[in-house]
Design a protein around this motif. Structure first.
Motif, PDB file in Angstrom:
ATOM      1  N   HIS A   1     -64.893 -14.266 -86.945  1.00 51.77           N
ATOM      2  CA  HIS A   1     -65.892 -15.485 -85.735  1.00 51.77           C
ATOM      3  C   HIS A   1     -66.229 -16.676 -86.895  1.00 51.77           C
ATOM      4  CE1 HIS A   1     -66.295 -13.194 -82.263  1.00 51.77           C
ATOM      5  NE2 HIS A   1     -65.497 -11.759 -83.203  1.00 51.77           N
TER       6      HIS A   1
ATOM      7  N   HIS B   1     -68.839 -20.212 -87.483  1.00 52.17           N
ATOM      8  CA  HIS B   1     -69.602 -20.718 -86.422  1.00 52.17           C
ATOM      9  C   HIS B   1     -70.460 -22.108 -86.517  1.00 52.17           C
ATOM     10  CE1 HIS B   1     -70.972 -16.683 -84.992  1.00 52.17           C
ATOM     11  NE2 HIS B   1     -70.308 -16.063 -86.398  1.00 52.17           N
ATOM     12  N   ASP B   2     -70.299 -22.624 -85.899  1.00 48.65           N
ATOM     13  CA  ASP B   2     -70.299 -24.165 -85.587  1.00 48.65           C
ATOM     14  C   ASP B   2     -71.581 -24.352 -86.826  1.00 48.65           C
ATOM     15  OD1 ASP B   2     -70.122 -27.282 -85.561  1.00 48.65           O
ATOM     16  OD2 ASP B   2     -71.042 -26.548 -83.610  1.00 48.65           O
ATOM     17  N   ASP B   3     -71.378 -25.559 -86.913  1.00 44.82           N
ATOM     18  CA  ASP B   3     -72.268 -26.242 -88.290  1.00 44.82           C
ATOM     19  C   ASP B   3     -72.242 -27.879 -87.513  1.00 44.82           C
ATOM     20  OD1 ASP B   3     -70.217 -26.998 -90.059  1.00 44.82           O
ATOM     21  OD2 ASP B   3     -70.500 -25.908 -91.267  1.00 44.82           O
TER      22      ASP B   3
ATOM     23  N   VAL C   1     -65.081 -24.171 -81.699  1.00 40.22           N
ATOM     24  CA  VAL C   1     -65.888 -23.368 -83.013  1.00 40.22           C
ATOM     25  C   VAL C   1     -66.755 -24.376 -82.120  1.00 40.22           C
ATOM     26  CG1 VAL C   1     -67.075 -23.894 -85.174  1.00 40.22           C
ATOM     27  CG2 VAL C   1     -64.545 -22.312 -84.141  1.00 40.22           C
TER      28      VAL C   1
ATOM     29  N   ASN D   1     -68.130 -24.102 -78.189  1.00 34.80           N
ATOM     30  CA  ASN D   1     -68.583 -23.041 -78.447  1.00 34.80           C
ATOM     31  C   ASN D   1     -69.856 -22.650 -78.663  1.00 34.80           C
ATOM     32  OD1 ASN D   1     -66.578 -22.907 -75.511  1.00 34.80           O
ATOM     33  ND2 ASN D   1     -64.563 -22.529 -76.593  1.00 34.80           N
ATOM     34  N   GLY D   2     -69.888 -23.465 -80.422  1.00 36.88           N
ATOM     35  CA  GLY D   2     -70.292 -22.676 -81.008  1.00 36.88           C
ATOM     36  C   GLY D   2     -70.005 -21.910 -81.849  1.00 36.88           C
ATOM     37  N   GLY D   3     -68.659 -21.347 -81.670  1.00 35.87           N
ATOM     38  CA  GLY D   3     -68.109 -20.391 -82.519  1.00 35.87           C
ATOM     39  C   GLY D   3     -66.764 -20.210 -82.407  1.00 35.87           C
TER      40      GLY D   3
ATOM     41  N   ARG E   1     -70.109 -21.203 -92.239  1.00 37.55           N
ATOM     42  CA  ARG E   1     -70.489 -19.560 -91.439  1.00 37.55           C
ATOM     43  C   ARG E   1     -68.951 -19.170 -90.810  1.00 37.55           C
ATOM     44  NH1 ARG E   1     -73.929 -17.981 -86.760  1.00 37.55           N
ATOM     45  NH2 ARG E   1     -75.056 -16.213 -87.762  1.00 37.55           N
TER      46      ARG E   1
ATOM     47  N   THR F   1     -68.890 -14.624 -89.439  1.00 39.10           N
ATOM     48  CA  THR F   1     -69.143 -12.932 -89.227  1.00 39.10           C
ATOM     49  C   THR F   1     -67.716 -11.897 -89.048  1.00 39.10           C
ATOM     50  OG1 THR F   1     -69.511 -13.623 -86.882  1.00 39.10           O
ATOM     51  CG2 THR F   1     -71.644 -13.897 -88.838  1.00 39.10           C
TER      52      THR F   1
END
Length: 90
Positions: A19, A21-23, A53, A56-58, A83, A85
């Protein structure tokens, strides 16, 4: 590594997902570039995933058969500044 997750297909419980993730730092083209370099995704697909991303934040970007393969992909993504995971079989 396959891109089943990025195409919205369900996977069996024995697969590992990577996955991203958003930044607030990376642009859509930057995310698309990383996904092309690491996952081999076409630019257009990378841009669509960058949008997912952001919204949805990721988002899952790859599905791997082994934990080692997923960790390698996540590590390469992280080395390029995003980022990432790994989630294991469910």
């Amino acid at each position: 590594m396959t891109d089943e997750a990025v195409h919205g297909q369900e996977t069996d419980g024995g697969r590992w997902r990577v996955h991203v993730h958003d930044d607030d730092v990376h642009s859509y083209p930057g995310v698309a570039y990383v996904l092309h370099e690491v996952c081999g995704l076409p630019r257009e697909r990378g841009l669509a995933l960058a949008d997912a991303v952001s919204r949805n934040g990721g988002a899952p970007v790859a599905v791997c058969d082994t934990a080692a393969e997923a960790e390698r992909a996540a590590g390469e993504i992280q080395l390029l500044g995003l980022r990432a995971t790994v989630t294991g079989p469910e």
